[in-house]
Design a protein around this motif. Structure first.
Motif, mmCIF file in Angstrom:
data_model
loop_
_atom_site.group_PDB
_atom_site.id
_atom_site.type_symbol
_atom_site.label_atom_id
_atom_site.label_comp_id
_atom_site.label_asym_id
_atom_site.label_seq_id
_atom_site.Cartn_x
_atom_site.Cartn_y
_atom_site.Cartn_z
ATOM 1 N N PHE B 258 1.056 -1.190 0.108
ATOM 2 C CA PHE B 258 -0.146 0.086 0.075
ATOM 3 C C PHE B 258 0.983 1.227 0.052
ATOM 4 C CE2 PHE B 258 -2.337 -3.516 2.492
ATOM 5 C CZ PHE B 258 -3.173 -3.812 1.383
ATOM 6 N N GLY B 259 2.017 0.923 0.098
ATOM 7 C CA GLY B 259 3.020 2.249 0.172
ATOM 8 C C GLY B 259 3.586 2.437 -1.339
ATOM 9 N N MET B 260 3.868 1.613 -1.994
ATOM 10 C CA MET B 260 4.419 1.620 -3.153
ATOM 11 C C MET B 260 3.821 1.272 -4.458
ATOM 12 S SD MET B 260 7.517 2.680 -2.291
ATOM 13 C CE MET B 260 8.505 2.343 -3.670
ATOM 14 N N TYR B 261 2.600 0.408 -4.243
ATOM 15 C CA TYR B 261 2.037 -0.079 -5.437
ATOM 16 C C TYR B 261 0.407 0.190 -5.561
ATOM 17 C CZ TYR B 261 6.148 -2.934 -5.781
ATOM 18 O OH TYR B 261 7.446 -3.407 -5.850
ATOM 19 N N LYS B 262 0.014 -0.021 -6.697
ATOM 20 C CA LYS B 262 -1.568 0.299 -6.581
ATOM 21 C C LYS B 262 -2.393 -1.071 -6.733
ATOM 22 C CE LYS B 262 -1.636 4.991 -8.536
ATOM 23 N NZ LYS B 262 0.002 5.231 -8.093
#
Lengths: 514, 355, 314
Positions: B258-262
């Protein structure tokens, strides 16, 4: 006899943890003699022999064998020159067969393949010649300790050893096996083999040795002709008894029973019964010494009571409650505490600090916490108090425990177990391999406990310790309680020795056994 | 040796290992590159050349901190449980599943997804730990095997259940946008995940060094037989330590999602677990040093990426540094002579004092 | 329908033997490591490096056999490197093994990038493959011939290796010494054997076997190196060694189990069953098998207290 075959001069060895195991030790052995190397556990006998055999490096000194220098020779060169060693802990590969162990390194081959038939025949022939009969095809993991020792002797003889080093060969043997071994050693002597016999059992040395060299605390304290000495003199040299270790105890004031074993039995993983229906009672204010030749069930007795050896049968009652099968936590909570036989396996975490080693049994105690978290300040204070009270020589609670001397490591263990304030202390070889000062200190602490009305079960291989400390003595032989003496002061060393070896004199049976 | 000289000794060794590893890599670059100066310059200086690039270091640091803490925890009890690799991966899948299937209100959905990830990671590490305690099964082998079970299980779930048919590759459905960690600094992808990681480092430090649980875990790692004889419930403590260790890796996976990806888009094991081994070793298995150690590796990684983009040296050269550093720091024999001289000198001094 | 199944069986059995080849080399390498008392966790990395070295060697030296030799030499060199790190530098073997695996993952890509300009595979290099062998007589036997003949030459080498290792370990002088040094180094030392030499012999043999396994991947299984192509086969070797109780025959059976389920997953994939679940089966089976076996062994050992005399250290 008469020609010097081995000379070790001024050997000094310091272990990486800083322990000085040998200091300026000299040893001279003549051809064709059985030469005893004596000393208590930790006196440096084994280290000296490992140095001779090229297993341990030494820091100073010089070794000559048969007129030639052995300058920091590797084991292979030492073996080649005609020295062989039977180690205390057998150097056998368990999954290999007997003959494979014996020929290892000298395998007869046909092309690239081992000539098994010839190896087996050679093993048999050698066994016949020295009266050491073993089944060449048996797997080593399946044979008895006595047979394993024969395999070791055969290994050494096959390599043409003229000087044999036997490191405490009788420690693990039954009396019958010991007798058999002595016969074999005398046969070897007759064939002009030279033997270094390492032992701490005076009786055995008097029986078969020609000369004796005594080590104490890593130093050479005397070399004597056995014919011109007496057990008392050797004993004085070994334990340095004239220095300390005579203990003044107050007369005992006994209270109610605190620990009681009823029909305690244990079978080990080889299916051998190591404890056979042992009964005894230990009262408040009493030190009960458990004596015996090592390997006769004393260690198992201690471990079974404390819950370290699982699967024991019978009953162990503490304040009337059976503790067999309880967790060690519960057993400790009921007021038992334990000084283990080997401080480096069960007693200490060598990689941990002194303070870490002082609190593993009380890590949950609120006294060491603030708001539920460990308080390093409170722990440091607690550790500091114990270090002072038990006179532990260290650079502070943060020092790594593995870097302390043996005596100070043992004091860490004793400090922890005694400060738990137990009602019953099981002390399994509490002073093994430590210096005289620490030894005396630990004795005093144990007697203080007794005088405070606690009960102590003292397991020791050191007869001197048993006789000095105990109020009563239980003798173990082959897993049985072979004798019980209510008043330890009335027991002589000889009588104890006889009972440990399983002799049953009528009068001893009459006034001793329960 | 007391505590201070020991710490100094370990730091010296770490510094030596890092220096030697960097030196070796520079030699390799000199040998193979047509523009070695430029390569080394972008490798070492690249991450500092712009805010975005430095941001990349901080972003890369986050999952590394989690797995570094995970390895620290798993190893403290003396086990070689390598399930953090598969645990990280399956936690990403679990968090994804929670995010795209449960229709929870904003805030709660993120919490539940993070919890799902932590739980999945925890269970993953629990299995080899429990098998070790209950069956005496070698945790090294079982955890290596488990990593593949987790990989294929995760892929199965992604391909058959969570796969977004609109995507050509095996990508999952997109996460609800209200779940994504807010970006903190414009121009970078630095997100709140890094603070979660730092918070975990603090928590693990407290847990290991300030609670009786952590003390017990440490003592079991030092000598489990002593711990047992002292009345510590060794089995339960080991199992709990492995559960917590796995949860750290799992939480790391969820935070990374949830920090880096969609959406979930890994095609295989991402390798952060193995990186965790390096990080924990450089940090000497002390949680308080894990952030620094993770920063070190992240910096090297980003530096190497920049180098690969700007010059002819591929970024995989970092593996050489990792390998050399691990071996040299764990090598007992290095500086042993120096250590031994110290000890012998001390023994002689004490001997002289005692007479 | 009946004939369809039989065709499936033949191709399935053939595939099993094909996929077993690299696994067998891996598990035999692990067996030799374990017998020599050396941790086998580095096998994975060594195999991967050898797969790359095989393809690169074949291209540089002009033929698959040269590549094979180069791969084996690489395996031995890396195995020695691992030995040096753990035996001389006294690095923790598990950590050193992990380090070697990490190194292999990166360095293989690094090297092929310089050889081909890409990071994925060496398909652009023509490195060729080792020949398949039609076994005379056997090839003409119905069904069996189609299963057992026509495999890559290394497949037959891998099967011979099992027998050769059994002979070596249990019948020869070096084998006996290797086992002794691996199981009880002090005992071996006490009779004057050089444990270091025995360990390096184990490292040599295991390295060469891992080299064969790796080189097979890029010179037989397919005709190029692709990144991370060993995909955990070295770890499977570890597991097979552990499941096979450390005897060559047992390890062969354990390896066969892996191969069957690997081949099965390909078959099922063709029948459009989820391949992922099939792929995870052998790993799951291994975990269960190791747990059951370990529990059984521990029970036998823990029937009583550890009565062994303990070492008293100064």
């Amino acid at each position: 006899m008469g020609r010097e075959i081995l000379n070790m001069s001024r050997i000094t060895k310091i272990y990486p943890n800083g322990v000085m195991a040998n200091k300026d030790v000299s040893l001279s052995v003549e051809e064709g003699e059985i030469h005893a190397l004596m000393g208590e556990n930790g006196a440096g006998k084994s280290t000296l022999m490992k140095i001779l055999f090229g297993i341990e490096a030494y820091d100073e000194g010089r070794i000559t064998f048969d007129g030639r220098d052995l300058v920091h020779a590797a084991s292979a060169a030492v073996i080649k020159s005609g020295i062989g060693m039977v180690h205390q802990h057998f150097m056998l590969v368990d999954s290999l067969r007997v003959y494979e162990n014996i020929i290892l390194g000298l395998e007869p081959v046909k092309g690239p393949v081992i000539n098994a038939a010839r190896a087996i025949a050679e093993t048999r022939a050698l066994g016949e010649r020295y009266n050491l009969k073993v089944d060449p095809l048996a797997r080593v993991e399946d044979i008895s300790v006595g047979l394993k020792q024969k395999v070791e002797l055969l290994k050494v003889l096959l390599r043409g050893a003229r000087l044999l080093i036997l490191d405490e060969p009788t420690a693990v043997l039954t009396p019958q096996e010991t007798e058999e071994l002595f016969g074999q050693l005398l046969l070897l002597k007759k064939n002009n083999h030279t033997i270094i016999f390492i032992s701490h059992k005076i009786r055995e040395v008097m029986k078969i040795c020609d000369r004796v060299t005594v080590l104490r605390a890593g130093r050479n304290v005397g070399a004597l002709k056995v014919a011109q000495t007496c057990p008392e003199e050797i004993s004085r040299l070994m334990v340095g008894r004239d220095v300390v270790l005579k203990l003044d105890k107050r007369p005992r004031r006994e209270g109610p029973p605190l620990l009681e074993a009823r029909g305690l039995s244990l079978t080990n993983r080889f299916g051998k019964a190591t404890l056979k229906k042992v009964d005894f009672q230990l009262r408040s204010g009493q030190i009960l010494g458990v004596a015996g030749v090592e390997g006769n069930g004393q260690n198992e007795l201690a471990e079974a009571i404390f819950g370290l050896a699982r699967g024991a049968e019978g009953q162990v009652l503490v304040k009337g409650r059976d503790i067999l099968g309880l967790s060690i936590r519960r057993i400790r909570d009921l007021g038992l505490s334990y000084i283990p036989e080997d401080r480096l396996t069960l007693g200490l975490a060598a990689a941990g600090s002194v303070w870490q080693n002082l609190i593993p049994d009380r890590a949950d105690s609120p006294a060491l916490k603030t708001w539920g978290f460990l308080s390093l300040r409170k722990i440091a204070r607690h550790a500091g108090e114990l270090i002072e009270a038990f006179n532990i020589l260290c650079r502070g609670p943060d020092q790594e425990a593995g870097l302390l001397s043996g005596g100070n490591m043992q004091k860490v263990v004793v400090a922890r177990e005694l400060s738990a304030d137990p009602d019953v202390l099981i002390a399994n070889q509490p002073t093994r391999g430590i210096d005289v000062g620490a030894n005396e200190f630990i004795w005093k602490k144990i007697v203080e406990m007794r005088d405070a009305g606690k009960a102590i079960l003292l397991v020791s291989a050191d007869l001197n310790e048993i006789l000095e400390l105990s109020d009563s003595i239980l003798v173990m032989c082959e897993g049985e309680a072979a004798a019980y003496f209510e008043d330890a002061a009335a027991v002589t060393e000889e009588e104890l020795g006889l009972r440990m070896l399983g002799y049953k004199s009528k009068e001893a049976a009459a006034h001793g056994q329960k | 040796m007391d505590k201070n000289s020991r710490i100094r000794f370990e730091m010296l060794k770490t510094a030596l290992a890092v220096t030697l590893a960097l030196g070796l890599v520079f030699v390799i670059i000199l040998l193979v590159s047509r523009e070695p100066q430029a390569a080394i310059r972008s490798f070492l200086g690249g991450p500092l050349s712009s805010l975005r690039r430095f941001g990349n270091v901080i972003e890369a640091m986050t999952p590394l901190m989690f797995t570094g803490l995970s390895v620290t925890m798993l190893y403290r009890a003396g086990l070689f449980n390598l399930s953090m690799e598969g645990g990280f991966f399956i936690a990403c899948v679990a968090a994804t599943a929670s995010a795209v299937t449960l229709n929870l209100p904003a805030g709660l959905n993120l919490l539940v997804a993070l919890a799902a990830g932590a739980l999945a990671g925890g269970v993953s590490s629990l299995i080899p730990g429990a098998l070790k305690v209950k069956c005496h099964a070698n945790e090294l082998v079982t955890s290596l095997m488990l990593n593949y079970v987790l990989l294929y299980l995760g892929l199965y779930v992604i391909v058959n259940i969570l796969h977004d048919p609109a995507m050509s590759s095996n990508y999952s459905y997109a996460f609800p946008s209200n779940m994504l960690f807010p970006r903190l600094i414009p121009g970078t992808r630095i997100n709140a995940g890094v603070f979660v990681a730092l918070g975990c480092a603090a928590l693990v430090y407290v847990l290991l060094d300030r609670t009786s649980f952590g003390y017990k875990v440490t003592m079991i790692g030092h000598n489990s037989r002593l711990a047992e004889a002292a009345g510590i419930n060794v089995g339960r403590t080991i199992i709990l330590s492995q559960l917590i260790g796995g949860m750290l890796a799992g939480l790391g996976g969820a935070v990374e999602m949830f920090g880096m990806y969609k959406r979930f888009q890994y095609q295989g094991l991402p390798g952060y677990g193995w990186d965790g081994v390096l990080i924990a070793i450089v940090a000497q298995f002390k949680p308080q040093f894990v952030p620094l150690s993770a920063f070190f590796l992240a910096y090297l990684r980003i530096g190497a990426d920049i180098m690969a983009r700007e010059t002819d040296v591929p970024s995989e050269i970092v593996a050489v540094i990792q390998a050399v550093v691990i071996v040299l720091i764990s090598a007992e024999a290095i500086l042993k002579g120096y250590q031994r001289r110290l000890v012998v000198r001390q023994a002689r001094k004490e001997e002289a004092l005692n007479g | 329908m009946a004939s369809g199944i039989s065709i499936d069986f033949v191709s399935f059995a053939f595939a099993t033997i094909r996929v077993m080849t690299p696994l067998l080399f891996a598990s035999m390498a692990c067996l030799v490591y374990t017998k020599g008392g050396i941790d086998s966790i580095a096998t994975e990395g060594i195999m991967l490096m050898c797969a790359m070295a095989g393809a690169a060697g074949a291209w540089l030296l002009g033929g698959p056999f040269q590549g094979l030799l180069f791969g084996m030499a690489t395996g031995v060199a890396l195995s020695f490197l691992f030995g040096y790190a753990t035996l001389s530098l006294k690095a923790n073997p598990v950590l050193a093994g992990i380090a070697l695996n990490i190194l292999a993952g990166g360095l293989t890509i690094f090297v092929i990038y310089y050889l081909t300009g890409e990071k994925g595979s060496t398909q652009s290099l023509s490195s060729g493959t080792l020949p398949n062998v039609r076994v005379p007589l056997l090839a003409d036997v119905p069904v069996l011939g189609r299963i057992l003949s026509g495999h890559n030459v290394l497949t037959y080498v891998s099967l011979l290796t099992v027998a050769a290792l059994h002979f070596f370990l249990y019948k020869t002088r070096s084998g006996l010494r290797l086992r002794a040094a691996g199981e009880n180094p002090q005992a071996a030392e006490s009779v004057g054997l050089s444990v270091t030499r025995c360990k390096y012999l184990a490292l040599f043999i295991a390295g060469a076997l891992a080299g064969l396994g790796g080189a097979f991947m890029s010179l037989g299984y397919v005709s190029f190196f692709s990144k991370n192509m060993t995909a955990g086969r070295g770890f499977i070797g570890m597991a097979a060694e552990s499941m096979g109780h450390g005897v060559p025959g047992g390890v062969l059976l354990a390896t066969l189990l892996f191969s069957v389920s690997d081949a099965l997953s390909v078959q099922l994939q063709m029948m459009s069953l989820p391949p992922e679940l099939m792929q995870l089966m052998p790993y799951l089976v291994t975990i269960v098998a190791i747990a059951v076996y370990s529990r059984h062994r521990a029970r036998r050992r823990a029937a009583g207290p550890a009565a062994d005399p303990k070492e008293v250290k100064p």
